[in-house]
Design a protein around this motif. Structure first.
Motif, PDB file in Angstrom:
ATOM      1  N   CYS A  39      25.822  83.491  40.649  1.00 29.00           N
ATOM      2  CA  CYS A  39      24.732  82.974  39.818  1.00 29.00           C
ATOM      3  C   CYS A  39      23.561  82.464  40.647  1.00 29.00           C
ATOM      4  O   CYS A  39      22.415  82.535  40.223  1.00 29.00           O
ATOM      5  N   CYS A  42      20.012  84.062  41.408  1.00 26.28           N
ATOM      6  CA  CYS A  42      18.955  84.029  40.391  1.00 26.28           C
ATOM      7  C   CYS A  42      18.661  82.603  39.933  1.00 26.28           C
ATOM      8  O   CYS A  42      17.515  82.233  39.724  1.00 26.28           O
ATOM      9  N   ARG A  52      13.352  85.203  42.824  1.00 22.29           N
ATOM     10  CA  ARG A  52      13.804  86.407  42.143  1.00 22.29           C
ATOM     11  C   ARG A  52      14.139  86.098  40.676  1.00 22.29           C
ATOM     12  O   ARG A  52      13.734  86.813  39.761  1.00 22.29           O
ATOM     13  N   LEU A  56      12.522  87.203  36.830  1.00 24.33           N
ATOM     14  CA  LEU A  56      13.279  87.829  35.744  1.00 24.33           C
ATOM     15  C   LEU A  56      13.251  86.981  34.465  1.00 24.33           C
ATOM     16  O   LEU A  56      13.686  87.419  33.413  1.00 24.33           O
ATOM     17  N   VAL A  58      14.398  83.380  34.288  1.00 22.39           N
ATOM     18  CA  VAL A  58      15.499  82.420  34.110  1.00 22.39           C
ATOM     19  C   VAL A  58      14.980  81.082  33.545  1.00 22.39           C
ATOM     20  O   VAL A  58      13.869  80.669  33.856  1.00 22.39           O
ATOM     21  N   PRO A  59      15.796  80.428  32.714  1.00 19.74           N
ATOM     22  CA  PRO A  59      15.409  79.085  32.263  1.00 19.74           C
ATOM     23  C   PRO A  59      15.656  78.072  33.372  1.00 19.74           C
ATOM     24  O   PRO A  59      16.392  78.348  34.316  1.00 19.74           O
ATOM     25  N   PHE A  61      17.531  75.035  34.400  1.00 21.72           N
ATOM     26  CA  PHE A  61      18.706  74.267  33.959  1.00 21.72           C
ATOM     27  C   PHE A  61      18.513  72.755  34.133  1.00 21.72           C
ATOM     28  O   PHE A  61      19.268  71.973  33.577  1.00 21.72           O
ATOM     29  N   THR A  70      19.896  74.080  24.003  1.00 23.96           N
ATOM     30  CA  THR A  70      20.838  75.173  24.252  1.00 23.96           C
ATOM     31  C   THR A  70      22.273  74.713  24.010  1.00 23.96           C
ATOM     32  O   THR A  70      22.718  73.743  24.618  1.00 23.96           O
ATOM     33  N   THR A  78      25.743  84.268  26.079  1.00 22.69           N
ATOM     34  CA  THR A  78      24.841  84.892  27.058  1.00 22.69           C
ATOM     35  C   THR A  78      25.578  85.254  28.343  1.00 22.69           C
ATOM     36  O   THR A  78      25.397  86.346  28.878  1.00 22.69           O
ATOM     37  N   ILE A  79      26.424  84.331  28.830  1.00 23.07           N
ATOM     38  CA  ILE A  79      27.127  84.613  30.088  1.00 23.07           C
ATOM     39  C   ILE A  79      28.093  85.787  29.889  1.00 23.07           C
ATOM     40  O   ILE A  79      28.199  86.661  30.743  1.00 23.07           O
ATOM     41  N   LYS A  83      21.924  88.855  28.447  1.00 23.02           N
ATOM     42  CA  LYS A  83      20.772  88.692  27.547  1.00 23.02           C
ATOM     43  C   LYS A  83      19.542  89.113  28.333  1.00 23.02           C
ATOM     44  O   LYS A  83      19.272  88.565  29.402  1.00 23.02           O
ATOM     45  N   LYS A  85      17.390  90.182  30.967  1.00 22.52           N
ATOM     46  CA  LYS A  85      17.627  90.437  32.396  1.00 22.52           C
ATOM     47  C   LYS A  85      18.842  89.690  32.943  1.00 22.52           C
ATOM     48  O   LYS A  85      19.166  89.776  34.121  1.00 22.52           O
ATOM     49  N   MET A  86      19.489  88.884  32.105  1.00 24.79           N
ATOM     50  CA  MET A  86      20.693  88.162  32.550  1.00 24.79           C
ATOM     51  C   MET A  86      21.870  89.124  32.487  1.00 24.79           C
ATOM     52  O   MET A  86      22.205  89.622  31.416  1.00 24.79           O
ATOM     53  N   PRO A  87      22.467  89.430  33.656  1.00 27.38           N
ATOM     54  CA  PRO A  87      23.566  90.410  33.642  1.00 27.38           C
ATOM     55  C   PRO A  87      24.833  89.850  33.009  1.00 27.38           C
ATOM     56  O   PRO A  87      25.164  88.688  33.224  1.00 27.38           O
ATOM     57  N   MET A 101      31.773  77.414  33.719  1.00 25.94           N
ATOM     58  CA  MET A 101      30.397  77.605  34.176  1.00 25.94           C
ATOM     59  C   MET A 101      29.416  76.858  33.268  1.00 25.94           C
ATOM     60  O   MET A 101      28.426  76.312  33.741  1.00 25.94           O
TER      61      MET A 101
HETATM   62  C1  HEC Z   1      20.217  88.956  38.252  1.00 27.84           C
HETATM   63  C2  HEC Z   1      19.892  87.564  38.024  1.00 27.84           C
HETATM   64  C3  HEC Z   1      20.910  86.674  37.313  1.00 27.84           C
HETATM   65  C4  HEC Z   1      22.192  86.381  37.702  1.00 27.84           C
HETATM   66  C5  HEC Z   1      22.968  86.924  38.889  1.00 27.84           C
HETATM   67  C6  HEC Z   1      22.697  85.425  36.727  1.00 27.84           C
HETATM   68  N1  HEC Z   1      21.745  85.157  35.785  1.00 27.84           N
HETATM   69 FE1  HEC Z   1      21.873  83.833  34.239  1.00 27.84          FE
HETATM   70  N2  HEC Z   1      20.051  84.388  33.567  1.00 27.84           N
HETATM   71  C7  HEC Z   1      19.208  85.298  34.185  1.00 27.84           C
HETATM   72  C8  HEC Z   1      18.010  85.485  33.363  1.00 27.84           C
HETATM   73  C9  HEC Z   1      16.845  86.408  33.687  1.00 27.84           C
HETATM   74  C10 HEC Z   1      18.162  84.644  32.231  1.00 27.84           C
HETATM   75  C11 HEC Z   1      17.199  84.476  31.037  1.00 27.84           C
HETATM   76  C12 HEC Z   1      17.616  85.428  29.926  1.00 27.84           C
HETATM   77  C13 HEC Z   1      16.611  85.372  28.785  1.00 27.84           C
HETATM   78  O1  HEC Z   1      16.763  84.501  27.920  1.00 27.84           O
HETATM   79  O2  HEC Z   1      15.707  86.199  28.810  1.00 27.84           O
HETATM   80  C14 HEC Z   1      19.441  83.958  32.396  1.00 27.84           C
HETATM   81  C15 HEC Z   1      19.943  83.034  31.511  1.00 27.84           C
HETATM   82  C16 HEC Z   1      21.107  82.335  31.697  1.00 27.84           C
HETATM   83  C17 HEC Z   1      21.575  81.287  30.821  1.00 27.84           C
HETATM   84  C18 HEC Z   1      20.856  80.776  29.575  1.00 27.84           C
HETATM   85  C19 HEC Z   1      21.514  81.352  28.372  1.00 27.84           C
HETATM   86  C20 HEC Z   1      20.737  81.232  27.108  1.00 27.84           C
HETATM   87  O3  HEC Z   1      21.290  81.718  26.120  1.00 27.84           O
HETATM   88  O4  HEC Z   1      19.643  80.697  27.076  1.00 27.84           O
HETATM   89  C21 HEC Z   1      22.760  80.836  31.325  1.00 27.84           C
HETATM   90  C22 HEC Z   1      23.632  79.747  30.759  1.00 27.84           C
HETATM   91  C23 HEC Z   1      23.038  81.619  32.513  1.00 27.84           C
HETATM   92  N3  HEC Z   1      22.016  82.499  32.720  1.00 27.84           N
HETATM   93  C24 HEC Z   1      24.155  81.472  33.288  1.00 27.84           C
HETATM   94  C25 HEC Z   1      24.476  82.287  34.375  1.00 27.84           C
HETATM   95  C26 HEC Z   1      25.717  82.210  35.092  1.00 27.84           C
HETATM   96  C27 HEC Z   1      26.827  81.210  34.808  1.00 27.84           C
HETATM   97  C28 HEC Z   1      25.675  83.169  36.055  1.00 27.84           C
HETATM   98  C29 HEC Z   1      26.742  83.511  37.073  1.00 27.84           C
HETATM   99  C30 HEC Z   1      28.084  83.736  36.591  1.00 27.84           C
HETATM  100  C31 HEC Z   1      24.398  83.838  35.945  1.00 27.84           C
HETATM  101  N4  HEC Z   1      23.696  83.281  34.907  1.00 27.84           N
HETATM  102  C32 HEC Z   1      23.964  84.867  36.776  1.00 27.84           C
HETATM  103  C33 HEC Z   1      19.442  85.936  35.388  1.00 27.84           C
HETATM  104  C34 HEC Z   1      20.635  85.906  36.103  1.00 27.84           C
END
Ligand code: HEC
Length: 115
Positions: A39, A42, A52, A56, A58-59, A61, A70, A78-79, A83, A85-87, A101
């Protein structure tokens, strides 16, 4: 003799308490390691997002308003499924790990808003 017994009871009590504390921290799940490996690239060390990540979308935190707006359920969805760009992580992490997490992400909230 009674003192020994008392000592044993106290010892037992503390080992039970300790067990429960580690349990609330999701037992053997190393959420810090998961975060750093999967995580952090990003979302950043401080939860604010790396260069990076910000690119994309990211919010932040560490934003109390974001934390309030949230729900745990939304984060789990989402995790698990991803969602925009969030993989998605559902194939890499167990439901227990994903819950851990969410707890970890709550640690980034400003102190007075901590859950
Ligand atoms: C490649 C980059 C990337 C990685 C790696 C990544 N995230 Fe994200 N994450 C994002 C992006 C971009 C968003 C925003 C998505 C949106 O709302 O458009 C996001 C959003 C989130 C949110 C907000 C969810 C919501 O509904 O608003 C959470 C929680 C989160 N990530 C947790 C994680 C966790 C835990 C991991 C690792 C297990 C992780 N992310 C790995 C890019 C990443």
């Amino acid at each position: 003799m009674n003192k020994v017994l008392y000592g044993l009871v106290v010892l037992l009590f503390f080992s039970v308490v300790q067990f429960n504390v580690s349990d609330t921290f999701a037992g053997k799940i190393d959420y810090k390691k998961i975060y750093n490996n999967q995580c952090r690239k990003c979302h950043g060390k401080d939860g604010k997002g790396t260069k990076r990540g910000k690119g994309l979308g990211v919010p932040n935190f560490s934003d109390g308003e974001w934390q309030d707006a949230t729900t745990d359920k939304q984060m789990i969805t989402t995790i698990t499924n991803g969602k925009k760009k969030m993989p998605k992580q559902g194939h890499k992490l167990s439901p227990e790990e994903i819950k851990a997490m969410v707890k970890y992400i709550r640690f980034f909230a400003p102190k007075k808003k901590r859950y």
